[in-house]
Design an enzyme around this catalytic site. Structure first.
Site, mmCIF file in Angstrom:
data_model
loop_
_atom_site.group_PDB
_atom_site.id
_atom_site.type_symbol
_atom_site.label_atom_id
_atom_site.label_comp_id
_atom_site.label_asym_id
_atom_site.label_seq_id
_atom_site.Cartn_x
_atom_site.Cartn_y
_atom_site.Cartn_z
ATOM 1 N N CYS A 107 16.270 -55.996 38.348
ATOM 2 C CA CYS A 107 16.431 -54.381 39.530
ATOM 3 C C CYS A 107 16.976 -54.533 39.906
ATOM 4 O O CYS A 107 17.516 -54.707 39.922
ATOM 5 C CB CYS A 107 14.708 -53.892 38.954
ATOM 6 S SG CYS A 107 14.140 -52.740 39.481
ATOM 7 N N HIS A 210 12.536 -54.424 32.752
ATOM 8 C CA HIS A 210 12.463 -55.842 33.248
ATOM 9 C C HIS A 210 11.843 -56.355 32.655
ATOM 10 O O HIS A 210 10.434 -56.748 31.713
ATOM 11 C CB HIS A 210 10.529 -55.551 33.992
ATOM 12 C CG HIS A 210 11.144 -54.683 35.924
ATOM 13 N ND1 HIS A 210 11.277 -55.367 36.302
ATOM 14 C CD2 HIS A 210 10.946 -53.291 35.781
ATOM 15 C CE1 HIS A 210 11.395 -55.020 37.618
ATOM 16 N NE2 HIS A 210 11.327 -53.729 36.945
ATOM 17 N N GLU A 212 11.149 -59.832 32.560
ATOM 18 C CA GLU A 212 10.001 -60.677 33.405
ATOM 19 C C GLU A 212 8.389 -60.127 32.386
ATOM 20 O O GLU A 212 7.382 -60.364 32.734
ATOM 21 C CB GLU A 212 9.527 -60.385 34.358
ATOM 22 C CG GLU A 212 9.516 -60.090 35.181
ATOM 23 C CD GLU A 212 10.142 -58.714 35.375
ATOM 24 O OE1 GLU A 212 11.926 -58.653 35.253
ATOM 25 O OE2 GLU A 212 9.747 -57.927 36.314
#
Ligand code: MN
Length: 239
Positions: A107, A210, A212
């Site tokens: 990001c 993302h 994560e």
């Protein structure tokens, strides 16, 4: 020894505090690496030591980048910036590239990699880009938001063996002019750049979505963490 991965800390100005998303740490742990959160500093000696001792660096998500770094005035639509992160990452990125460490940007990380290498950003997608894609999805963030078209022959397509994937998306800025040293690995259907790499480096990758937030639930994202830690592992072997 397992690969040691330094993570750029997230900063909370309201609490005057560092913080970290477990998904970054978990992604590295699952891939067999050892994650460690770095101090928020631009001290040259400290960063020089870290850039030697870590095998890879994760440039995390976070604040908007000061448009001054790419020679533009800050628009009203640009979000909150973090000068401490801008200063730290400018120096750390340079050192990590000099040492040819494994680098993964996520990001803000893809945006920072592009700016650090001389590229520019859209300061605000909704007011600058015509698109039907949902780049700033509402929670939950572990659900896909839009498709990506992978560049044929680029490392991401080779890693995943797919022409298209679906990703989550939580950004209002994006790569505008691509930096000279970067190549595109994936684009959204509207043409926005969503993944890049540096062909001249062992492993310098960055993605706009993302991994994560999927925290282990998305096989494509798992594979990216594995490729990153695997590349860092080669540096660990030389350490
Ligand atoms: Mn997106």
């Amino acid at each position: 020894m397992a690969a040691l991965i330094g993570l750029v800390p997230l900063w909370d100005e309201n609490k005057d505090s560092y913080w970290m998303l477990p998904g970054y740490m978990n992604g590295i742990l699952r891939a067999g690496g050892v994650p460690v959160m770095l101090p928020l500093t631009d001290d040259e000696e400290v960063l020089a030591q870290l850039s030697k001792q870590c095998d890879g660096f994760l440039f995390t998500g976070g604040h908007d980048i000061d448009p001054g770094l790419y020679g533009e005035e800050k628009k009203q639509t640009c979000g909150v910036c973090c000068s401490a992160r801008d200063a730290m990452e400018s120096r750390l990125l340079k050192m990590a590239l000099e040492e040819d460490k494994a680098v993964l940007g996520i990001c803000r990380g893809i945006q920072f990699l592009n700016v650090g290498l001389g590229g520019t950003l859209y300061q605000d997608i909704p007011t600058e880009v015509e698109t039907k894609e949902e780049h700033r999805q509402k929670p939950p963030y572990d659900m896909p938001s839009h498709r990506l078209i992978l560049e044929k022959g680029a490392p991401l397509e080779k890693l995943l063996g797919k022409e298209e994937i679906a990703v989550n998306s939580c950004h209002h800025q994006a790569v505008k002019a691509l930096a000279d040293g970067l190549r595109v690995m994936a684009k959204a259907p509207d043409g926005l750049v969503e993944a890049v790499y540096m062909p001249k480096k062992n492993f310098v990758w960055a993605v706009q979505w993302h991994p994560e937030f999927f925290d282990g639930k998305d096989e494509n994202s798992n594979r990216i963490f594995e490729a990153f830690v695997g590349a860092a592992q080669k540096n660990a072997g030389q350490r």
